[in-house]
Enzyme design. Structure first.
Site, PDB file in Angstrom:
ATOM      1  N   CYS A  58      49.996  44.685  47.467  1.00 34.60           N
ATOM      2  CA  CYS A  58      51.398  44.477  47.099  1.00 34.60           C
ATOM      3  C   CYS A  58      52.332  45.451  47.820  1.00 34.60           C
ATOM      4  O   CYS A  58      53.509  45.167  48.020  1.00 34.60           O
ATOM      5  CB  CYS A  58      51.554  44.617  45.588  1.00 34.60           C
ATOM      6  SG  CYS A  58      50.228  43.806  44.686  1.00 34.60           S
ATOM      7  N   VAL A  96      27.952  39.618  51.423  1.00 35.73           N
ATOM      8  CA  VAL A  96      26.927  38.852  50.716  1.00 35.73           C
ATOM      9  C   VAL A  96      26.954  37.445  51.300  1.00 35.73           C
ATOM     10  O   VAL A  96      27.999  36.786  51.296  1.00 35.73           O
ATOM     11  CB  VAL A  96      27.205  38.829  49.198  1.00 35.73           C
ATOM     12  CG1 VAL A  96      26.189  37.954  48.483  1.00 35.73           C
ATOM     13  CG2 VAL A  96      27.191  40.246  48.639  1.00 35.73           C
ATOM     14  N   THR A 128      35.458  37.707  44.938  1.00 31.41           N
ATOM     15  CA  THR A 128      35.629  37.540  46.396  1.00 31.41           C
ATOM     16  C   THR A 128      37.066  37.255  46.813  1.00 31.41           C
ATOM     17  O   THR A 128      37.350  37.101  48.007  1.00 31.41           O
ATOM     18  CB  THR A 128      34.703  36.427  46.911  1.00 31.41           C
ATOM     19  OG1 THR A 128      34.839  35.296  46.042  1.00 31.41           O
ATOM     20  CG2 THR A 128      33.254  36.876  46.942  1.00 31.41           C
ATOM     21  N   TYR A 438      70.801  49.811  23.248  1.00 34.65           N
ATOM     22  CA  TYR A 438      72.144  49.706  23.844  1.00 34.65           C
ATOM     23  C   TYR A 438      72.818  51.064  23.943  1.00 34.65           C
ATOM     24  O   TYR A 438      72.838  51.844  22.991  1.00 34.65           O
ATOM     25  CB  TYR A 438      73.057  48.770  23.039  1.00 34.65           C
ATOM     26  CG  TYR A 438      74.520  49.030  23.356  1.00 34.65           C
ATOM     27  CD1 TYR A 438      75.024  48.727  24.623  1.00 34.65           C
ATOM     28  CD2 TYR A 438      75.371  49.631  22.421  1.00 34.65           C
ATOM     29  CE1 TYR A 438      76.336  49.020  24.955  1.00 34.65           C
ATOM     30  CE2 TYR A 438      76.697  49.923  22.747  1.00 34.65           C
ATOM     31  CZ  TYR A 438      77.175  49.614  24.018  1.00 34.65           C
ATOM     32  OH  TYR A 438      78.461  49.900  24.360  1.00 34.65           O
TER      33      TYR A 438
HETATM   34  C1  LIG Z   1      51.427  41.125  50.775  1.00 37.70           C
HETATM   35  C2  LIG Z   1      50.979  40.885  49.372  1.00 37.70           C
HETATM   36  C3  LIG Z   1      51.815  41.249  48.321  1.00 37.70           C
HETATM   37  C4  LIG Z   1      51.428  41.022  47.015  1.00 37.70           C
HETATM   38  N1  LIG Z   1      52.278  41.372  46.005  1.00 37.70           N
HETATM   39  C5  LIG Z   1      51.909  41.162  44.722  1.00 37.70           C
HETATM   40  C6  LIG Z   1      52.758  41.544  43.662  1.00 37.70           C
HETATM   41  O1  LIG Z   1      53.847  42.073  43.897  1.00 37.70           O
HETATM   42  N2  LIG Z   1      52.345  41.304  42.386  1.00 37.70           N
HETATM   43  C7  LIG Z   1      51.133  40.738  42.107  1.00 37.70           C
HETATM   44  O2  LIG Z   1      50.792  40.564  40.928  1.00 37.70           O
HETATM   45  N3  LIG Z   1      50.294  40.359  43.096  1.00 37.70           N
HETATM   46  C8  LIG Z   1      50.648  40.558  44.389  1.00 37.70           C
HETATM   47  N4  LIG Z   1      49.802  40.196  45.401  1.00 37.70           N
HETATM   48  C9  LIG Z   1      48.526  39.544  45.069  1.00 37.70           C
HETATM   49  C10 LIG Z   1      47.406  40.546  44.787  1.00 37.70           C
HETATM   50  O3  LIG Z   1      47.355  41.493  45.792  1.00 37.70           O
HETATM   51  C11 LIG Z   1      46.079  39.815  44.650  1.00 37.70           C
HETATM   52  O4  LIG Z   1      46.186  38.928  43.586  1.00 37.70           O
HETATM   53  C12 LIG Z   1      44.916  40.764  44.418  1.00 37.70           C
HETATM   54  O5  LIG Z   1      44.729  41.614  45.490  1.00 37.70           O
HETATM   55  C13 LIG Z   1      43.629  39.969  44.216  1.00 37.70           C
HETATM   56  O6  LIG Z   1      42.592  40.842  44.074  1.00 37.70           O
HETATM   57  P1  LIG Z   1      41.082  40.339  44.173  1.00 37.70           P
HETATM   58  O7  LIG Z   1      40.241  41.557  44.007  1.00 37.70           O
HETATM   59  O8  LIG Z   1      40.845  39.199  43.266  1.00 37.70           O
HETATM   60  O9  LIG Z   1      40.940  39.726  45.638  1.00 37.70           O
HETATM   61  P2  LIG Z   1      41.123  40.316  47.090  1.00 37.70           P
HETATM   62  O10 LIG Z   1      42.200  41.313  47.139  1.00 37.70           O
HETATM   63  O11 LIG Z   1      41.210  39.133  47.983  1.00 37.70           O
HETATM   64  O12 LIG Z   1      39.734  41.061  47.373  1.00 37.70           O
HETATM   65  C14 LIG Z   1      38.534  40.364  47.542  1.00 37.70           C
HETATM   66  C15 LIG Z   1      37.570  41.216  48.333  1.00 37.70           C
HETATM   67  O13 LIG Z   1      36.336  40.516  48.378  1.00 37.70           O
HETATM   68  C16 LIG Z   1      35.755  40.718  49.639  1.00 37.70           C
HETATM   69  N5  LIG Z   1      34.806  39.631  49.907  1.00 37.70           N
HETATM   70  C17 LIG Z   1      35.070  38.309  49.961  1.00 37.70           C
HETATM   71  N6  LIG Z   1      33.932  37.620  50.212  1.00 37.70           N
HETATM   72  C18 LIG Z   1      32.934  38.528  50.300  1.00 37.70           C
HETATM   73  C19 LIG Z   1      31.541  38.439  50.548  1.00 37.70           C
HETATM   74  N7  LIG Z   1      30.932  37.278  50.716  1.00 37.70           N
HETATM   75  N8  LIG Z   1      30.818  39.587  50.595  1.00 37.70           N
HETATM   76  C20 LIG Z   1      31.418  40.780  50.423  1.00 37.70           C
HETATM   77  N9  LIG Z   1      32.726  40.929  50.191  1.00 37.70           N
HETATM   78  C21 LIG Z   1      33.480  39.818  50.117  1.00 37.70           C
HETATM   79  C22 LIG Z   1      36.931  40.700  50.592  1.00 37.70           C
HETATM   80  O14 LIG Z   1      36.620  41.381  51.806  1.00 37.70           O
HETATM   81  C23 LIG Z   1      37.991  41.423  49.784  1.00 37.70           C
HETATM   82  O15 LIG Z   1      37.999  42.786  50.114  1.00 37.70           O
HETATM   83  C24 LIG Z   1      50.163  40.423  46.735  1.00 37.70           C
HETATM   84  C25 LIG Z   1      49.318  40.060  47.784  1.00 37.70           C
HETATM   85  C26 LIG Z   1      49.709  40.297  49.090  1.00 37.70           C
HETATM   86  C27 LIG Z   1      48.791  39.893  50.201  1.00 37.70           C
END
Ligand SMILES: Cc1cc2nc3c(=O)[nH]c(=O)nc-3n(C[C@H](O)[C@H](O)[C@H](O)COP(=O)(O)OP(=O)(O)OC[C@H]3O[C@@H](n4cnc5c(N)ncnc54)[C@H](O)[C@@H]3O)c2cc1C
Length: 559
Positions: A58, A96, A128, A438
Site C-alpha cells: 500500500c 512451492v 499465495t 464536537y
Molecule cells: C500499490 C498497491 C496499493 C495497495 N493499497 C491498499 C490499501 O490502501 N488498502 C488495502 O486494504 N489494500 C491495499 N492493497 C492491497 C494489499 O496490498 C493486498 O490485499 C495484500 O498485500 C494481500 O496480501 P496477501 O498476503 O494475500 O497477498 P500478496 O501480497 O500477493 O502475497 C502473496 C505472496 O505469495 C507468494 N507466492 C505466490 N505463489 C507462491 C508459490 N507457489 N510459492 C511460494 N510463494 C508464492 C508471492 O510471491 C507473494 O509474495 C494495495 C496493493 C497494491 C499493489
C-alpha cells in the site's frame, strides 16, 4: 502435555507438529505470527518465491512519488526478524510447485539454485495472494517502460526507470485506487499524466452519479481522464486506442485489477468459488482436509448480503491470515464478512466507500432510499471543507446499508463511523442519536453523520421524499420544479431545465400559483433550503413533494 492453558481442544492440536504456509506477505505472515502466539510447540515454515517478505504494498505509490524516502521503510521485517521474534522459518526465493494432499507433501523449488526438494505438513495454509492483471495483447510483450505495480521489485523498477530515462509523460491504465494513487505521485514528480479507463465511468467502487461528480471535480483541477477507451496496440513510445487515437508516453502503468493466484490450489483439487478465487468457509478451511487459505487468493463474503465477494485488500488479508493461523492451532476465530470499505486519496480529495452501492443494492433486489448530503467536516469559520455523502438505506428494514463519500478532509473519520454503523445493523434514525465528538476544530454540532441520518429518517418515516437528479430528468414532464434559491443565483448560476424560481421566503405568498394535485420537486443549492420549502408545501396540504437530493450543486456537477 498441554500446549497452552486452554484445555482439551488445544491438547488435540498438540498432534499438529508442522505448519507450512505458502506466501509471506500480509496474509501468510499474519497467519504465522498468530499460530506462534497460540502455540510454541509446532514448527512453522513459510515459503515465498519472492525475495521480499511482509512488505507494505500500500505504501509503494508513495515510495515512487518520493514521500517515502527508502524502500526499507516498506519492508521493515526480514527472515531474521521472523526467526528471532516468532521462531518461524521463512524460505525466500523458494516456490512451492506442487501440493499432494493425500501424502500431505509439497514439492518446493529454490528459484536461485534450482534445487527441488519435498516437505511435509500436518496443516497447510495457502496465502499465495494475487497477480496484477495485464491485458492479453500486452502480457508477453515485455517492454522496459510498461509496468504494473504489485511487488517491491515493480516499485523499484518504476522508480528507477523514471529517474534514468528522465520520463516526462506517463499513461496510467485503470481508474481504481492504485491508478489514482499513481496519478498523484507521478504528477508530484513533475510528469504529465493521462488516465485511461475502459468503462464509461471512473472508479468501480462508486455509483455512476458519484463517479461523475468525482470526475467533474478532478477535471476542474486539471486531472486528465479518458473513459470508454481500450489500449489496442502498444509500441516503444506510443500506444493506439480503440478510437484510433495515438498517445505518446515515456512509461505506462497498468492498474487494471488483480487475478488470484490459484493454479497451485487448483492442481491440488481445491475448489474455487464464483470469482475464481479459493473457496473457504468462515474458518478459512478449503474443501480439502487440513488445507486452509487466506488473503488475496480467497473469496470472502459480504456482511450485508452474505453472498460471495472477492476483495483483494490488505484489511481482509490481515484478518483472514490471523483467523487461519488461529484455527490451525485450535482457536475459534471466524470471519464475519466484509463491507468492501475502501479509501484513497488523489491530491486534496479523499474518496471512500463502505457497504453496498445503489447499483449493487438494486441488483440484489433490495428496496432502497438514497440521499446525497453536502456538509463541511467542521465549521466554515474554522476552515471547514465540504464533503459529499451519498447514503443508501434498506427501506424494508430501515437500516443503513451503504455510503460513499468524496471530500477534502476527514472523510476517513466519517466512513469509519458509517462502516461501524452498518456492521452493527444501525437503523437510520439511530444515526441522529449518536453522541459524536464536537468542538469547532473537529466537527459541527450535528456532524455529517447525524445529518445523513436525519435526511434518511425524514425521507423514510416523515414523508420528506427525495428525488435524485437522474430520476428528476426522467420525470421532467409530469413534475413542477421549483428553484428556491435567490433570483440572482437562479439567473447567474444556472438552474435545472423547466424549473421556476420561487425564493423560499416568497413561497407562502405564491402557493396559489402552484398545482396542488401535481407532484412538485423543490431544490436549493445543497438541500437544506429545499427541505424548508418542502416542509412549507407539505404543511399547506401539497401531497407529493420531493426535495432534489444534493440540490442544484449535485445536479449541476453530474449532468
Ligand atoms: C500499490 C498497491 C496499493 C495497495 N493499497 C491498499 C490499501 O490502501 N488498502 C488495502 O486494504 N489494500 C491495499 N492493497 C492491497 C494489499 O496490498 C493486498 O490485499 C495484500 O498485500 C494481500 O496480501 P496477501 O498476503 O494475500 O497477498 P500478496 O501480497 O500477493 O502475497 C502473496 C505472496 O505469495 C507468494 N507466492 C505466490 N505463489 C507462491 C508459490 N507457489 N510459492 C511460494 N510463494 C508464492 C508471492 O510471491 C507473494 O509474495 C494495495 C496493493 C497494491 C499493489
Amino acid at each position: 502435555m498441554f500446549c497452552n492453558a486452554h484445555g482439551l481442544k488445544e491438547r488435540v492440536f498438540c498432534r499438529v507438529k508442522k505448519l507450512i504456509i505458502i506466501g509471506a506477505v500480509a496474509a501468510g505472515t499474519s497467519a504465522a505470527a498468530k499460530a506462534r502466539r497460540n502455540n510454541e510447540n509446532i514448527s512453522i515454515t513459510v515459503y515465498d518465491k519472492d525475495s521480499f517478505i511482509s512488505y507494505s504494498n500500500c505504501g509503494m505509490p508513495y515510495y515512487i512519488g518520493g514521500e517515502v524516502d527508502d524502500i526499507d521503510e516498506l519492508t521493515p521485517r526480514d527472515v531474521n526478524f521472523f526467526k528471532k521474534k516468532y521462531n518461524v522459518d521463512i524460505h525466500i526465493n523458494t516456490e512451492v510447485i506442487d501440493i499432494n494432499p493425500s501424502k500431505k507433501m509439497l514439492t518446493v523449488r529454490n528459484n536461485k539454485t534450482k534445487v527441488v526438494t519435498t516437505d511435509t505438513y500436518d496443516k497447510l495454509i495457502i496465502a499465495t495472494g494475487a497477480t496484477a492483471k495485464m491485458p492479453l495483447s500486452i502480457r508477453d510483450a515485455s517492454r522496459e517502460n510498461v509496468f504494473c505495480l504489485r511487488s517491491i521489485k515493480n516499485a523499484q523498477d518504476i522508480k528507477h526507470y523514471i529517474e534514468v530515462s528522465r520520463a516526462k509523460k506517463a499513461i496510467i491504465v485503470g481508474s481504481g485506487f492504485i491508478g489514482f494513487e499513481m496519478y498523484e505521485n507521478l504528477v508530484n514528480l513533475g510528469l504529465e499524466v493521462t488516465m485511461l479507463e475502459l468503462s464509461d465511468k471512473i472508479t468501480s467502487i462508486l455509483d455512476p452519479d458519484m463517479s461523475k461528480y468525482l470526475r467533474t471535480t478532478l477535471e476542474k483541477k486539471g486531472v486528465n481522464i479518458k473513459t470508454s477507451v481500450q489500449v489496442e496496440e502498444i509500441s516503444d513510445n506510443s500506444l493506439k486506442l480503440n478510437t484510433g487515437e495515438m498517445l505518446d508516453f515515456d512509461l505506462v502503468i497498468f492498474a487494471v485489477g488483480v487475478t488470484p493466484n490459484v493454479e497451485l490450489a487448483k492442481m491440488a483439487g481445491i475448489k474455487l468459488g464464483e470469482f475464481g478465487a479459493i473457496k473457504v468457509d468462515r474458518y478459512m478451511k478449503t474443501n480439502i482436509e487440513d488445507i486452509y487459505a487466506c488473503g488475496d487468493c480467497i473469496e470472502t463474503f459480504s456482511l450485508i448480503t452474505q453472498k460471495p465477494v472477492y476483495r483483494p485488500m490488505g484489511t481482509v488479508a490481515n484478518k483472514t491470515g490471523r483467523i487461519a493461523g488461529d484455527v490451525v492451532t485450535g482457536g475459534s476465530l471466524s470471519y464475519h464478512g466484509n463491507l468492501g470499505t475502501t479509501i484513497f486519496k488523489i491530491f486534496n480529495y479523499e474518496v471512500a466507500c463502505t457497504g453496498l452501492t445503489e447499483t449493487e443494492a438494486i441488483k440484489t433486489g433490495i428496496d432502497i432510499v438514497c440521499c446525497h448530503n453536502i456538509k463541511p467536516n467542521k465549521p466554515i469559520y474554522m476552515g471547514g471543507k465540504e464533503m459529499l455523502i451519498k447514503a443508501i438505506a434498506d427501506k424494508t428494514f430501515g437500516k443503513l446499508i451503504g455510503v460513499q463519500i468524496i471530500g477534502e478532509e476527514d472523510v476517513d473519520k466519517r466512513i469509519d463511523v458509517f462502516a461501524t454503523l452498518i456492521t452493527y445493523g444501525a437503523k437510520v434514525e439511530e444515526l441522529f442519536e449518536l453522541d459524536l465528538a464536537y468542538s469547532p476544530p473537529f466537527s459541527t454540532t450535528k456532524g455529517p453523520v447525524n445529518y445523513t441520518g436525519m435526511i434518511l429518517n425524514n425521507a423514510m418515516h416523515k414523508g420528506r421524499l427525495l428525488i435524485s437528479a437522474d430520476q428528476l430528468d426522467l420525470r421532467q414532464e409530469d413534475i413542477q420544479i421549483i428553484d428556491t434559491r435567490s433570483t440572482k443565483d437562479f439567473d447567474s448560476k444556472g438552474h435545472i431545465p423547466g424549473a421556476i424560481n420561487i425564493p423560499v421566503d416568497k413561497l407562502r405568498a405564491t402557493l396559489s400559483e402552484l398545482d396542488k394535485n401535481k407532484p412538485i420537486a423543490v431544490y436549493c443549492n445543497k438541500g437544506v433550503t429545499g427541505n424548508a420549502a418542502q416542509n412549507i408545501l407539505l404543511n399547506f396540504g401539497f401531497k407529493e413533494v420531493f426535495n432534489v437530493s444534493g440540490g442544484h450543486r449535485f445536479y449541476n456537477e453530474t449532468r
